[in-house]
Scaffold this motif. Structure first.
Motif, short mmCIF file in Angstrom:
data_model
loop_
_atom_site.label_atom_id
_atom_site.label_comp_id
_atom_site.label_asym_id
_atom_site.label_seq_id
_atom_site.Cartn_x
_atom_site.Cartn_y
_atom_site.Cartn_z
N ASP A 151 0.81 -1.21 0.00
CA ASP A 151 0.00 0.00 0.00
C ASP A 151 0.85 1.26 0.00
O ASP A 151 0.44 2.29 -0.56
CB ASP A 151 -0.92 0.01 1.22
CG ASP A 151 -2.01 -1.06 1.11
OD1 ASP A 151 -2.31 -1.47 -0.03
OD2 ASP A 151 -2.56 -1.46 2.15
N HIS A 196 1.46 2.52 -3.38
CA HIS A 196 0.26 3.09 -4.00
C HIS A 196 -0.05 4.49 -3.47
O HIS A 196 -0.62 5.31 -4.19
CB HIS A 196 -0.95 2.18 -3.74
CG HIS A 196 -0.93 0.92 -4.53
ND1 HIS A 196 -1.39 0.84 -5.82
CD2 HIS A 196 -0.50 -0.34 -4.20
CE1 HIS A 196 -1.24 -0.40 -6.27
NE2 HIS A 196 -0.73 -1.14 -5.30
N LEU A 197 0.32 4.76 -2.23
CA LEU A 197 -0.07 6.02 -1.61
C LEU A 197 0.97 7.12 -1.76
O LEU A 197 0.62 8.30 -1.78
CB LEU A 197 -0.35 5.79 -0.12
CG LEU A 197 -1.54 4.89 0.22
CD1 LEU A 197 -1.60 4.63 1.72
CD2 LEU A 197 -2.83 5.52 -0.27
N PHE A 257 -4.86 7.39 -4.45
CA PHE A 257 -4.36 6.02 -4.59
C PHE A 257 -3.82 5.86 -6.01
O PHE A 257 -4.57 5.87 -6.98
CB PHE A 257 -5.50 5.03 -4.33
CG PHE A 257 -5.08 3.60 -4.22
CD1 PHE A 257 -4.66 3.07 -3.02
CD2 PHE A 257 -5.13 2.76 -5.33
CE1 PHE A 257 -4.29 1.74 -2.92
CE2 PHE A 257 -4.76 1.44 -5.24
CZ PHE A 257 -4.34 0.92 -4.02
#
Length: 413
Positions: A73, A76-77, A229
């Motif tokens: 994640d 993605h962030l 995102f």
């Protein structure tokens, strides 16, 4: 039926544990191979090909490690640049995989010429030719797959996250959907009711788009907010059916079926030639005439056979790891395979290719005495040489000390 939970489990094991371990081991092993195979004592045309193969495997394993980070994640962030170069890295990864295939084809043919036509070895098995062939293979593979880099693009979407860092929904919500939620006039001011409204809209969007929620429920008492995102997206080129059809046919034919057929054919011929050579060497060893000449010839043939056996093992390992992809490509064209099962198969088969790129170092160590001794010398060579030098200097004075006494004894009858 293969569920999304099965996909997540396989991805966690393969991409999260096995791939990083294989990549680290492969990078260390191939780095040692590059150092060993480029030493003067290891110089040969075959080792030029193997050194190039090790360099290609290092680049391929590095790209595999880079691409495996897409499942975290944090990437993605926080790292939009990752998704901007994502297509380039996939192109480089595919290109290196195809280069490895054709380098294996080249040194297999080179070994066939060296054994089957020894008189032509001086013409076709030279350093300059090997380097030109490697450069030509690299240019061809990279240029013929360059369109892969333009199949991908970076996208930014909105996703709901609470103040503890957990996702409110598994669904990735487009910006237009989130804006629709934000401009609803009938959303009440109460914070819990806002969360319930967002959850209702999210669930409605999920149901309309056949997305399941099994990770987190947005209706819990956590404040959900929108975060940007970043993710991989497909370009218009990848949606072009004509391009996909012909590019798939080209790559599967040129980089899978043709090289695997060549490798299997020449590898079989090499195995037959090695068996015949061992049989002839046994007959020569049992002969009683000109034993010294026969022994030198037998040792030379034996050395050639050991090199050939090592290359045969490399090619067999290569075929074992690449053949499942070829079979899968054929089956996928005949039978419709669901997306979740495709994802699992892709993860497993990519792991096999990474294993092949990481395994050559161990094959060299097991099958090549010269390679093994060079690695040992590389690791402990300084101490070994120092010990030998000290031993030789301790014996040298004693020899010089007794030499005059021997001369005097000879002069006195």
């Amino acid at each position: 039926m293969v569920t999304q939970g099965d996909v997540n489990y396989v991805r966690q094991i393969v991409q999260g544990i096995l791939v990083p371990c294989v990549v680290v081991i492969g990078l260390l092993g191939n780095s040692v191979s590059i150092v060993v195979l480029t030493r003067k004592r290891m110089h040969s045309t075959t080792n030029i090909y193997l050194a190039a193969l090790a360099v290609t495997d290092v680049i391929y394993l590095t790209t595999v490690l880079f691409l495996s980070m897409e499942h975290y994640d944090t990437v993605h962030l926080n790292y939009e640049i990752y998704w901007k170069v994502y297509g380039l890295v996939i192109w480089l990864s595919d290109g290196c995989a195809y280069i490895s295939i054709y380098i294996a084809v080249c040194f297999t043919i080179e070994r066939f010429v060296a054994i089957r036509y020894p008189l032509k070895r001086q013409t076709f098995c030279t350093d300059s030719l090997a380097k030109r062939v490697i450069a030509g293979v690299a240019i061809f593979c990279l240029l013929s797959t360059i369109t892969t880099a333009f199949e991908h693009k970076a996208e930014s979407v909105q996703k709901l996250m609470d103040n503890t860092g957990k996702w409110c929904d598994e669904a990735i919500l487009p910006s237009s959907f989130v804006n629709t939620i934000q401009i609803q006039e009938n959303i009440p001011n109460n914070e819990s009711q806002i969360e319930n409204s967002v959850g209702t809209f999210a669930q409605s969007w999920q149901n309309n788009n056949n997305v399941t929620t099994d990770h987190y429920n947005s209706t819990e008492n956590h404040h959900c907010h929108n975060v940007t995102f970043y993710q991989h997206g497909s370009s218009s080129l990848s949606a072009n059916e004509t391009y996909i059809k012909y590019f798939f046919f080209f790559t599967s034919t040129v980089f899978v079926f043709i090289p695997l057929t060549i490798l299997a054919t020449f590898n079989f011929i090499l195995i037959v030639l090695v068996r015949r050579s061992k049989h002839r060497r046994g007959e020569m060893t049992n002969a009683s005439v000109r034993r010294s000449t026969i022994r030198k010839s037998s040792n030379s043939v034996s050395q050639e056979n050991r090199v050939t056996v090592t290359l045969i093992a490399v090619v067999i390992s290569f075929i074992i790891c690449q053949l499942p992809w070829a079979i899968y490509l054929i089956v996928a064209e005949i039978i419709q395979i669901e997306n979740n099962l495709r994802t699992i198969i892709g993860n497993i088969f990519n792991l096999l290719v990474a294993l092949n790129a990481a395994s050559n170092f161990f094959l060299y160590c097991v099958l090549s005495d010269k390679y093994r001794k060079t690695v040992k010398e590389l690791i402990v060579g300084y101490k070994y040489k120092k010990r030998n030098m000290s031993t030789s200097t301790s014996y040298a004075p004693s020899t010089r000390r007794y030499r005059p006494a021997l001369q005097m004894k000879k002069s006195n009858p």
